[in-house]
Write an enzyme that holds these catalytic residues in place. Structure first.
Site, PDB file in Angstrom:
ATOM      1  N   GLU A 176       0.872  -1.164   0.000  1.00  0.00           N
ATOM      2  CA  GLU A 176       0.000   0.000   0.000  1.00  0.00           C
ATOM      3  C   GLU A 176       0.917   1.224   0.000  1.00  0.00           C
ATOM      4  O   GLU A 176       1.808   1.307   0.837  1.00  0.00           O
ATOM      5  CB  GLU A 176      -0.887  -0.011   1.254  1.00  0.00           C
ATOM      6  CG  GLU A 176      -1.935   1.068   1.193  1.00  0.00           C
ATOM      7  CD  GLU A 176      -2.798   1.146   2.447  1.00  0.00           C
ATOM      8  OE1 GLU A 176      -2.739   0.241   3.296  1.00  0.00           O
ATOM      9  OE2 GLU A 176      -3.514   2.153   2.566  1.00  0.00           O
ATOM     10  N   ARG A 190       5.533 -12.935   9.647  1.00  0.00           N
ATOM     11  CA  ARG A 190       6.177 -11.646   9.417  1.00  0.00           C
ATOM     12  C   ARG A 190       7.609 -11.693   9.905  1.00  0.00           C
ATOM     13  O   ARG A 190       7.939 -12.459  10.812  1.00  0.00           O
ATOM     14  CB  ARG A 190       5.476 -10.547  10.225  1.00  0.00           C
ATOM     15  CG  ARG A 190       4.099 -10.188   9.779  1.00  0.00           C
ATOM     16  CD  ARG A 190       3.524  -9.154  10.737  1.00  0.00           C
ATOM     17  NE  ARG A 190       3.899  -7.808  10.369  1.00  0.00           N
ATOM     18  CZ  ARG A 190       3.208  -7.075   9.491  1.00  0.00           C
ATOM     19  NH1 ARG A 190       2.136  -7.560   8.909  1.00  0.00           N
ATOM     20  NH2 ARG A 190       3.587  -5.852   9.192  1.00  0.00           N
ATOM     21  N   LYS A 209       4.703   0.599   9.006  1.00  0.00           N
ATOM     22  CA  LYS A 209       4.769   1.896   8.329  1.00  0.00           C
ATOM     23  C   LYS A 209       4.137   2.994   9.172  1.00  0.00           C
ATOM     24  O   LYS A 209       4.629   4.112   9.223  1.00  0.00           O
ATOM     25  CB  LYS A 209       4.053   1.806   6.980  1.00  0.00           C
ATOM     26  CG  LYS A 209       4.920   1.228   5.884  1.00  0.00           C
ATOM     27  CD  LYS A 209       4.164   1.164   4.575  1.00  0.00           C
ATOM     28  CE  LYS A 209       3.256  -0.031   4.559  1.00  0.00           C
ATOM     29  NZ  LYS A 209       2.425  -0.146   3.370  1.00  0.00           N
TER      30      LYS A 209
END
Ligand code: ATP
Ligand code: MG
Length: 559
Positions: free
Chosen positions: A39, A265, A275
Site C-alpha cells: 500500500e 512476518r 509503516k
C-alpha cells in the site's frame, strides 16, 4: 574436467515451495505468478524485504513472473512520493517487475461490476446503519452478530441504492455495501463484511472519478484473480481472512482462483516494522526523515550503507515458516559485517584526533608509503599514503601511566604505525587543564616494513599525516530503541533511545577517500565500517557508521 555450475536459488526450500512443486507436478499450474502488493502509505521496511525476496525470488527460481501491485484503496494516506520510493527500493534490492506494474485502482470499474454481480445474486446489500450500530451489531468472539434491519432489501432496491452511492447522492459514511454472508459465523471477518464505503477523497491514480472505494478484503482477492496470480503469499494476520478471500472469488464470475498462503512476518529486535509507527517517528521529528540511517526502512538501510546483497542474504537465512518470532539484531548485523569484511576497501580514519610530532623526522619531508587496500584480497590493490613529521593518531591510543598490557602509546613505549614506521612516545604535552593535546615521539628510520634486528612491537595503530588529512564529520549510530520489542509496549515512543546518534565533528580521513564514489563502504581500520552520506556539513563530507567491527549487541540481548 567438467565444471558443474550450481545455480543459487533465491529462496531456500520451504512449505510454500513444496506447494508450488506439487502444483507444477500435478499440472495445476504451468507458470507461477506471484505479486508484491504494497500500500503506498509509507516507505518499505526490512519486513517488506522478506516479502519482496520471497515473491520476486520464487518467480525467479521458477522462471515465473512477479507483479508489483499497488494496493491503493485507501486514498487518505496514500501518496505518489510513497509509490515512487517503493519502486526505488525494490529495484535497489535487486528485483524488477518489468512490464508488470499494476494498481488495484486499475480495476475499480471491474470491481464495481463484481459488486453488482453479488447484489444481483442476493449476496450483497446496502446498509444504512450508523458506524456505531454496525460495530455493536457485529458482535465479538463471545457474542454472535445481529442482522442489520436493512439486510432484507431486494436485489433491485440494492442495485438502485448502490448506483446512487456511486453517483454521489449520499454523504460520506451514510451508507455502505456489505457482503451478505453469515452474522453468526465464528469468524468475525465473515459477518457481513463491508465491501464498499463512501469517501470523497482525491485518489493518486483515479483523481476525483470515484466517491466510493472498495475495501481491502474485496479488492485484494479479485485483483489477484484478475491478474492470474497462482499463489498469493501474505503474512499470518490474513489467515482468518482466507475464507472471505475464497468466498468473494467463488461468488463472482471469474475463472482464476489464486491460492492464498500465509507465512510469518519478519520482526527484528530493537526495531519497528510498521509503516504507521515509522511515520510517527518521521512526523514527530525523532529522526531525520524516512531515510534516516537509524530507520529500519529500506531507504534508511541504503543510506546507512547496508549492501542489498547482504539484506537478501539475511532474509534468506531467516527462512520462511509459519512461526512468528523476533529475529535478533545481532544476526542482521553479523550478515552485514561478513559481507563488508569481504567487500570493503580498508583506509585509515581517525575519529578523535591527537596530534603527534615526530621530532627526528625532517621538517619538510613527505614520503609516499604503500598500503594494501584489503589484507586478505590482493585484487583490491594498493594505495599511496603520505607520511610526514606531524600526524594524527586516535586519542585512545595514548594512555598516561599505562600498565604493561597496554600495547599502544605511553611514555617510553614503541608502537608500529600501520603501513609505516615504529615510533616511540617521549612526552605528552598538556594544556592548562591537564588534557593531553600533543605527543612528542621519535621514529626509527630503519623500521619501515619491519626492523633488521627483528624486535617485536606488539601494538599497531592507525594514523594520518596532519598536513594531508581531510576533515570529515562522522556519525555514529546506536540502536533507535532501548527496548528489544518496542512494538510490544503500550507506547513504543517511550522506548526511543535519546542517544542513538553521536556526531564527531572533527574526524580526519586519509586524503582522496571522501572524493570517491559515495556508494563505497570503507572499513576505517580498527574503527568500524563507514559510508559517505548524501549530506555535507559546512563543506565537510559526512560519513555514517554502517556497522561496528565486532558485535556490540550480543551482550545486550543476553541481559
Ligand atoms: P505495515 O504494517 O508496515 O504498513 P503492511 O502489511 O500493512 O505493513 P503492506 O504495504 O500492505 O504493509 O505490505 C505489502 C506486503 O508486505 C504484504 O503482502 C505484507 O504481508 C508484507 N509485509 C508487511 N510487513 C511484513 C513483515 N514484517 N514481514 C513480512 N512481510 C511483510
Ligand atoms: Mg497493509
Amino acid at each position: 574436467m567438467t565444471e558443474k555450475i550450481i545455480h543459487q536459488k533465491h529462496v531456500t526450500e520451504n512449505f510454500i515451495t513444496h506447494i508450488i512443486d506439487e502444483d507444477l507436478a500435478s499440472k495445476k499450474h504451468k507458470n507461477i505468478v506471484t505479486r508484491f502488493p504494497p500500500e503506498p502509505n509509507g516507505y518499505l521496511h526490512i519486513g517488506h524485504a522478506k516479502s519482496i525476496c520471497l515473491n520476486f525470488g520464487i518467480a525467479a527460481d521458477y522462471q515465473g513472473t512477479c507483479h508489483l501491485r499497488f494496493d491503493d484503496t485507501n486514498p487518505e494516506k496514500e501518496s505518489k512520493e510513497y509509490a515512487e520510493a517503493i519502486q526505488r527500493d525494490i529495484k535497489w534490492l535487486g528485483f524488477d517487475w518489468q512490464e508488470n506494474k499494476f494498481h488495484a485502482s486499475d480495476y475499480f470499474e471491474q470491481l464495481y461490476g463484481f459488486a453488482e454481480q453479488l447484489i444481483n445474486k442476493g449476496l450483497a446489500y446496502v446498509d444504512d446503519q450508523s458506524a456505531e450500530d454496525m460495530r455493536e451489531n457485529r458482535g465479538d468472539f463471545n457474542r454472535p452478530g445481529i442482522n442489520s434491519p436493512f439486510r432484507g432489501r431486494t436485489a433491485d432496491e440494492n442495485l438502485v441504492l448502490f448506483k446512487a452511492m456511486r453517483a454521489g447522492e449520499f454523504a460520506d459514511g451514510a451508507k455502505v455495501l456489505r457482503a451478505k454472508i453469515d452474522m453468526q459465523s465464528g469468524n468475525i471477518n465473515m459477518r457481513d463484511p463491508v465491501i464498499y464505503r463512501i469517501r470523497r477523497l482525491h485518489h493518486i491514480n483515479t483523481g476525483d472519478e470515484w466517491c466510493i472505494y472498495p475495501m481491502y478484503d474485496f479488492t485484494h482477492c479479485l485483483s489477484d484473480a484478475l491478474e492470474g496470480i497462482t499463489h498469493s503469499l501474505c503474512t499470518l494476520e490474513f489467515e482468518d481472512h482466507r475464507p472471505l478471500y475464497d468466498w468473494v472469488i467463488d461468488n463472482v464470475d471469474i475463472e482464476c482462483h489464486p491460492q492464498q498462503i500465509e507465512f510469518s512476518r519478519l520482526n527484528v529486535s530493537y526495531t519497528i516494522t510498521s509503516k504507521r509507527r515509522l511515520a510517527q517517528l518521521v512526523e514527530q521529528g525523532n529522526v531525520d526523515g524516512w531515510d534516516d540511517p537509524r530507520m529500519s526502512t529500506i531507504s534508511g538501510l541504503r543510506r546507512r550503507g547496508y549492501p542489498p546483497a547482504a539484506i537478501r542474504d539475511f532474509v534468506k537465512q531467516v527462512g520462511i515458516s509459519k512461526k512468528n518470532s523476533v529475529i535478533s539484531m545481532t544476526i542482521l548485523e553479523d550478515v552485514i559485517r561478513n559481507h563488508l569484511n569481504q567487500t570493503s576497501p580498508r583506509v585509515m580514519g581517525v575519529l578523535h584526533p591527537l596530534k603527534v610530532v615526530i621530532e627526528n623526522y625532517p621538517d619538510d619531508q613527505v614520503e609516499m608509503l604503500t598500503g594494501a587496500n584489503h589484507p586478505q584480497d590482493e585484487s583490491f590493490g594498493t594505495r599511496e599514503i603520505p607520511f610526514s613529521r606531524e600526524i594524527y593518531v586516535e586519542q585512545s591510543d595514548y594512555k598516561e601511566n599505562a600498565n604493561r598490557k597496554f600495547f599502544r602509546l605511553t611514555e617510553g613505549r614503541e608502537v608500529r604505525l600501520r603501513h609505516a614506521y615504529y615510533i616511540t612516545c617521549r612526552e605528552a604535552i598538556k594544556d592548562a587543564t591537564g588534557n593531553v593535546i600533543e605527543l612528542r615521539c621519535t621514529y626509527d628510520p630503519e623500521s619501515r616494513g619491519g626492523t633488521e634486528d627483528g624486535r617485536k612491537v606488539k601494538g599497531t595503530i592507525h594514523w594520518i599525516s596532519a598536513a594531508h588529512a581531510e576533515p570529515v564529520e562522522v556519525r555514529l549510530y546506536d540502536r533507535l530503541f532501548n527496548h528489544p520489542n518496542p512494538a510490544s509496549m503500550e507506547n513504543f515512543m517511550d522506548a526511543v533511545n535519546p542517544n542513538s546518534l553521536e556526531i564527531l565533528p572533527n574526524a580526519m580521513l586519509e586524503p582522496g577517500i571522501a572524493a570517491q564514489e559515495a556508494d563505497v563502504v570503507y572499513q576505517f581500520e580498527r574503527n568500524a565500517y563507514f559510508k559517505r552520506d548524501k549530506t555535507h556539513e559546512k563543506d565537510k563530507p559526512v560519513f555514517n557508521q554502517v556497522v561496528t567491527m565486532r558485535d556490540s549487541w550480543a551482550k545486550l540481548e543476553q541481559q
